[in-house]
Scaffold this motif. Structure first.
Motif, PDB file in Angstrom:
ATOM      1  N   GLY A 143       1.537   1.530 -10.078  1.00 42.18           N
ATOM      2  CA  GLY A 143       1.955   1.925  -8.741  1.00 42.18           C
ATOM      3  C   GLY A 143       1.937   0.829  -7.700  1.00 42.18           C
ATOM      4  N   TYR A 144       1.571  -0.387  -8.081  1.00 42.94           N
ATOM      5  CA  TYR A 144       1.406  -1.453  -7.090  1.00 42.94           C
ATOM      6  C   TYR A 144       2.739  -1.837  -6.448  1.00 42.94           C
ATOM      7  CZ  TYR A 144       0.668  -6.100  -5.157  1.00 42.94           C
ATOM      8  OH  TYR A 144       0.644  -7.193  -4.325  1.00 42.94           O
ATOM      9  N   ALA A 145       2.774  -1.900  -5.134  1.00 39.30           N
ATOM     10  CA  ALA A 145       3.883  -2.454  -4.352  1.00 39.30           C
ATOM     11  C   ALA A 145       5.228  -2.163  -5.009  1.00 39.30           C
ATOM     12  CB  ALA A 145       3.676  -3.953  -4.179  1.00 39.30           C
ATOM     13  N   PRO A 146       5.674  -0.927  -4.988  1.00 35.14           N
ATOM     14  CA  PRO A 146       6.804  -0.544  -5.830  1.00 35.14           C
ATOM     15  C   PRO A 146       8.086  -1.339  -5.620  1.00 35.14           C
ATOM     16  CG  PRO A 146       6.218   1.221  -4.284  1.00 35.14           C
ATOM     17  CD  PRO A 146       5.111   0.238  -4.259  1.00 35.14           C
ATOM     18  N   GLU A 177       0.807  -1.222   0.000  1.00 35.26           N
ATOM     19  CA  GLU A 177       0.000   0.000   0.000  1.00 35.26           C
ATOM     20  C   GLU A 177       0.843   1.276   0.000  1.00 35.26           C
ATOM     21  OE1 GLU A 177      -3.152  -0.266  -0.464  1.00 35.26           O
ATOM     22  OE2 GLU A 177      -3.170  -2.454  -0.230  1.00 35.26           O
ATOM     23  N   MET A 178       2.131   1.169  -0.276  1.00 31.05           N
ATOM     24  CA  MET A 178       3.012   2.332  -0.186  1.00 31.05           C
ATOM     25  C   MET A 178       3.251   2.965  -1.554  1.00 31.05           C
ATOM     26  SD  MET A 178       5.987   1.070   2.431  1.00 31.05           S
ATOM     27  CE  MET A 178       5.604   0.369   4.031  1.00 31.05           C
ATOM     28  N   PRO A 179       2.978   4.245  -1.731  1.00 25.78           N
ATOM     29  CA  PRO A 179       3.361   4.909  -2.979  1.00 25.78           C
ATOM     30  C   PRO A 179       4.876   5.063  -3.044  1.00 25.78           C
ATOM     31  CG  PRO A 179       2.391   6.478  -1.450  1.00 25.78           C
ATOM     32  CD  PRO A 179       2.251   5.135  -0.820  1.00 25.78           C
ATOM     33  N   VAL A 180       5.408   5.005  -4.239  1.00 25.65           N
ATOM     34  CA  VAL A 180       6.854   4.937  -4.399  1.00 25.65           C
ATOM     35  C   VAL A 180       7.559   6.174  -3.837  1.00 25.65           C
ATOM     36  CG1 VAL A 180       6.876   5.924  -6.744  1.00 25.65           C
ATOM     37  CG2 VAL A 180       8.678   4.335  -6.032  1.00 25.65           C
ATOM     38  N   LEU A 181       6.946   7.329  -3.922  1.00 28.34           N
ATOM     39  CA  LEU A 181       7.622   8.534  -3.452  1.00 28.34           C
ATOM     40  C   LEU A 181       7.622   8.660  -1.930  1.00 28.34           C
ATOM     41  CD1 LEU A 181       6.485  11.120  -6.142  1.00 28.34           C
ATOM     42  CD2 LEU A 181       8.588   9.757  -6.051  1.00 28.34           C
ATOM     43  N   SER A 188       8.905 -15.463  -9.816  1.00 31.27           N
ATOM     44  CA  SER A 188       8.754 -14.031 -10.058  1.00 31.27           C
ATOM     45  C   SER A 188       7.283 -13.653  -9.917  1.00 31.27           C
ATOM     46  CB  SER A 188       9.322 -13.678 -11.441  1.00 31.27           C
ATOM     47  OG  SER A 188       9.285 -12.296 -11.674  1.00 31.27           O
ATOM     48  N   SER A 189       6.821 -12.712 -10.707  1.00 28.61           N
ATOM     49  CA  SER A 189       5.454 -12.208 -10.576  1.00 28.61           C
ATOM     50  C   SER A 189       5.067 -11.438 -11.825  1.00 28.61           C
ATOM     51  CB  SER A 189       5.371 -11.270  -9.362  1.00 28.61           C
ATOM     52  OG  SER A 189       4.139 -10.572  -9.337  1.00 28.61           O
ATOM     53  N   GLY A 190       3.774 -11.402 -12.091  1.00 27.94           N
ATOM     54  CA  GLY A 190       3.284 -10.542 -13.151  1.00 27.94           C
ATOM     55  C   GLY A 190       3.513  -9.078 -12.851  1.00 27.94           C
ATOM     56  N   ALA A 191       3.726  -8.741 -11.575  1.00 27.80           N
ATOM     57  CA  ALA A 191       4.021  -7.358 -11.190  1.00 27.80           C
ATOM     58  C   ALA A 191       5.357  -6.883 -11.738  1.00 27.80           C
ATOM     59  CB  ALA A 191       4.006  -7.225  -9.675  1.00 27.80           C
TER      60      ALA A 191
END
Length: 230
Positions: free
Chosen positions: A148-151, A92-96, A137-140
């Motif tokens: 923006g998901y789970a940067p 839930e964290m935005p990258v910035l 790995s992951s599709g992410a």
């Protein structure tokens, strides 16, 4: 009998991979950071085949060569490495606003841990001229769709795919096949109860890549049994 090491094998997809490999006649080393939990998980799989628990903490980089040497003495080496250990710390964290320490902890397990495990176990595979490595790995990780998901998680899985490419190149010509897999969104502690896939489904392509015949693909990214773009 071939020996398979599954990191993060005490629960979720890793536990199911241990089960399915044991059913296929592999000696399975269930790797876990907490050996008590690993041994409990191995006991829960009693009757599936030969499964032994070992303490394997992929972030304890200095310990991994010793683990590899121990497995050489005990089993004649590791033939299959499934780099399944992983963390999701920043959903839930935005990258910035992402704490750098959180990003470092994520990369330490998801990238550097997998790389350190490859450095410990792949040289033995190359000497024996047989090995299979599967990096979970992951599709992410897909740059074409990344938002923006789970940067730090998403970036770490992109980097893990780069590890796959690098190790596949290093092992070329030695019958050591190295691939990444996207297991999909799976009902595990990490994936949550609303995920659409069972652990059995999530493990399918991992098992396929772990048991590839000689001459199979290497340096690729797979989902649902098919190679997909990076």
């Amino acid at each position: 009998m071939k020996t398979a090491l599954v990191t993060g094998g005490n629960r979720g997809i890793g536990l199911e991979v241990c089960r399915q490999l044991a059913r296929r006649g592999y000696r399975v080393v269930l790797g876990a950071r907490d050996v008590d939990r690993g041994e409990a998980a191995a006991r829960a799989l009693a009757g599936e085949g030969e499964i032994v628990a070992r303490r394997v903490d992929v972030t304890d980089f200095a310990s991994l060569p010793g683990v590899a040497a121990e497995m050489e003495r005990e089993f004649g080496g590791v033939d299959v490495l499934v780099n399944n250990a992983g963390v999701l710390l920043d959903e839930e964290m935005p990258v910035l606003e992402l704490p750098i320490e959180t990003a470092k902890a994520t990369f330490e397990t998801n990238v550097f841990g997998a790389l350190a495990a490859c450095q410990a176990f792949v040289p033995g595979m190359m000497r024996r001229r047989w090995g299979r490595v599967v990096n979970v790995s992951s599709g992410a990780s897909l740059l074409a769709y990344m938002q923006g998901y789970a940067p730090s998680y998403s970036m770490s899985k992109t980097a893990l795919n780069a590890v796959t490419r690098q190790v596949a190149h290093a092992a070329r010509g030695r019958n050591v096949l190295v691939n990444s897999v996207d297991p999909g969104w799976v009902r595990t502690d990490m994936g949550g109860s609303s995920a659409p896939r069972s652990v059995e489904k999530g493990a399918e392509t991992i098992i396929q890549l772990a048991t590839l015949d000689d001459g199979g693909p290497t340096g690729g990214f797979f989902k649902d049994g098919q190679q997909i773009p990076w």
